[in-house]
Design a protein around this motif. Structure first.
Motif, short mmCIF file in Angstrom:
data_model
loop_
_atom_site.label_atom_id
_atom_site.label_comp_id
_atom_site.label_asym_id
_atom_site.label_seq_id
_atom_site.Cartn_x
_atom_site.Cartn_y
_atom_site.Cartn_z
N THR A 6 0.81 -1.21 0.00
CA THR A 6 0.00 0.00 0.00
C THR A 6 0.85 1.26 0.00
O THR A 6 0.51 2.24 -0.66
N GLU A 13 0.64 7.02 -6.54
CA GLU A 13 -0.61 7.73 -6.78
C GLU A 13 -0.49 9.22 -6.49
O GLU A 13 -0.96 10.06 -7.25
N ILE A 38 -4.45 -7.96 -2.80
CA ILE A 38 -5.82 -7.59 -2.45
C ILE A 38 -5.84 -6.83 -1.13
O ILE A 38 -6.71 -6.00 -0.89
N SER A 40 -3.73 -4.51 -0.28
CA SER A 40 -3.52 -3.10 -0.63
C SER A 40 -4.82 -2.46 -1.10
O SER A 40 -5.13 -1.33 -0.76
N TYR A 41 -5.58 -3.20 -1.89
CA TYR A 41 -6.88 -2.70 -2.35
C TYR A 41 -7.79 -2.41 -1.15
O TYR A 41 -8.39 -1.34 -1.06
N GLU A 42 -7.85 -3.36 -0.23
CA GLU A 42 -8.71 -3.20 0.94
C GLU A 42 -8.27 -2.01 1.79
O GLU A 42 -9.09 -1.21 2.25
N GLN A 44 -6.62 0.67 0.83
CA GLN A 44 -6.92 1.92 0.14
C GLN A 44 -8.42 2.23 0.18
O GLN A 44 -8.81 3.37 0.35
N MET A 45 -9.24 1.21 0.02
CA MET A 45 -10.69 1.43 0.09
C MET A 45 -11.10 1.93 1.46
O MET A 45 -11.92 2.84 1.58
#
Length: 50
Positions: A6, A13, A38, A40-42, A44-45
């Protein structure tokens, strides 16, 4: 294979201080060898939704 966490994704970004170095290293890497998890996705969300 390069696994981004992340922190790496956030730097890229936001184009932070370390982003130039990461972009330069990525220029020489096969895009198919760069992945993010996944988790990192979680993470960031959660940040975006808070």
């Amino acid at each position: 294979m390069y696994v981004f966490d992340t922190d790496h994704l956030s730097v890229l970004e936001r184009r932070g201080a370390g982003a130039q170095g990461l972009f330069m290293r990525l220029a020489n890497v096969n895009p198919n060898e760069v992945v993010a998890t996944i988790i990192s996705y979680e993470e960031q969300m959660r940040g975006w939704l808070s």
